[in-house]
Scaffold this motif. Structure first.
Motif, PDB file in Angstrom:
ATOM      1  N   ARG A  16      57.962   9.024   2.792  1.00  0.00           N
ATOM      2  CA  ARG A  16      59.166  10.352   2.421  1.00  0.00           C
ATOM      3  C   ARG A  16      60.108   9.462   2.774  1.00  0.00           C
ATOM      4  N   THR A  19      65.281  13.580   4.659  1.00  0.00           N
ATOM      5  CA  THR A  19      65.914  14.559   3.736  1.00  0.00           C
ATOM      6  C   THR A  19      66.161  15.872   5.261  1.00  0.00           C
ATOM      7  N   ASP A  20      66.896  17.059   4.174  1.00  0.00           N
ATOM      8  CA  ASP A  20      67.035  17.764   5.121  1.00  0.00           C
ATOM      9  C   ASP A  20      66.163  18.456   5.474  1.00  0.00           C
ATOM     10  N   GLU A  21      65.232  18.449   4.705  1.00  0.00           N
ATOM     11  CA  GLU A  21      63.420  18.805   4.686  1.00  0.00           C
ATOM     12  C   GLU A  21      62.525  18.557   5.868  1.00  0.00           C
ATOM     13  N   THR A  22      62.892  16.442   5.599  1.00  0.00           N
ATOM     14  CA  THR A  22      62.774  15.147   6.781  1.00  0.00           C
ATOM     15  C   THR A  22      63.236  15.564   8.513  1.00  0.00           C
ATOM     16  N   TRP A  23      64.445  15.908   7.786  1.00  0.00           N
ATOM     17  CA  TRP A  23      65.125  15.772   9.555  1.00  0.00           C
ATOM     18  C   TRP A  23      64.185  16.323  10.864  1.00  0.00           C
ATOM     19  N   GLU A  63      72.744  13.570  11.665  1.00  0.00           N
ATOM     20  CA  GLU A  63      72.394  14.507  10.618  1.00  0.00           C
ATOM     21  C   GLU A  63      73.147  15.522  10.076  1.00  0.00           C
ATOM     22  N   ARG A  67      72.629  15.561   5.571  1.00  0.00           N
ATOM     23  CA  ARG A  67      73.421  16.570   5.124  1.00  0.00           C
ATOM     24  C   ARG A  67      73.661  16.381   4.061  1.00  0.00           C
ATOM     25  N   ASP A  80      51.327  15.378   9.179  1.00  0.00           N
ATOM     26  CA  ASP A  80      52.914  16.100   9.001  1.00  0.00           C
ATOM     27  C   ASP A  80      53.579  15.268  10.629  1.00  0.00           C
ATOM     28  N   CYS A  82      55.775  12.281  12.096  1.00  0.00           N
ATOM     29  CA  CYS A  82      56.243  11.128  11.483  1.00  0.00           C
ATOM     30  C   CYS A  82      56.202  10.188  13.045  1.00  0.00           C
TER      31      CYS A  82
END
Length: 199
Positions: A16, A19-23, A63, A67, A80, A82
């Motif tokens: 993946r 992104t903000d979602e995977t940060w 970060e 963003r 889930d 990483c």
């Protein structure tokens, strides 16, 4: 996203984008590994890491770039969790590279994309993370328009080399993904290239 499983019932690897979602998953892995190489937070190819720079500053920098969509990492997941990543981006996004003097001496033209570093968490090596990450990075590059891609892997030549010294990637992974050696830029480091068609 649905996850498939391997023959032994474990979750298959999935890639993946960062992104903000995977940060949060990325940050958990970095924190579990001492900030990566003592606090780099995967910004060492974005900016020059001076002696006074702290791990907290590096985290904030990474970060902020996430963003703003100014950093690209192909994150490898098992479920889930990483496990590691491969970082890529344009030369403007990733201006800091290893062996710069010899790199620039033989430079004809800049690539569209650079693949600068790999990381796999402690205890997670030997599961194909680097190979999956590189494949995922190339797929993301194709979706972003493709072009000429460069990497700067270390050739081990049967030398015993710690995984931490192979952060620019293992030569075998690049060659398995169709890269060819273009020119040496250090005793064991090469520029490797390949073209990626747009998806």
């Amino acid at each position: 996203m649905g996850e498939s499983t391997t023959a032994d019932g474990t979750a298959a690897l999935a890639v993946r984008a960062l992104t903000d979602e995977t940060w949060p998953a990325f940050a958990r892995l970095v924190e579990a590994n001492n900030g990566v190489w003592g606090g780099c937070w995967c910004v060492g190819f974005h900016v020059k890491l001076g002696k006074g720079r702290t791990a907290a500053e590096n985290r904030a920098e990474k970060e902020k770039r996430v963003r703003e969509g100014r950093t690209h990492n192909a994150l490898v997941f098992s479920g889930d969790e990483c496990l590691g990543w491969c970082q890529f981006g344009s030369p403007a996004e990733l201006p800091e590279i290893k062996s710069r003097r010899l790199y620039e001496k033989g430079l004809v033209s800049l690539p569209d994309w650079r693949i600068t570093c790999f990381f796999t968490g402690k205890g997670l090596r030997g599961r194909g993370v680097a190979d999956a990450a590189l494949g995922g990075a190339l797929a993301q590059i194709a979706r972003l328009g493709g072009g000429t891609v460069e990497g700067y892997p270390e050739e081990t030549d049967d030398r015993k080399v710690s995984g931490s010294f192979l952060h620019t990637g293992p030569m075998a992974a690049f060659e398995n993904h169709g890269f060819t050696r273009t020119r040496p830029i250090a005793p064991h480091r090469w520029v490797v290239t390949r073209a990626v068609d747009p998806a």
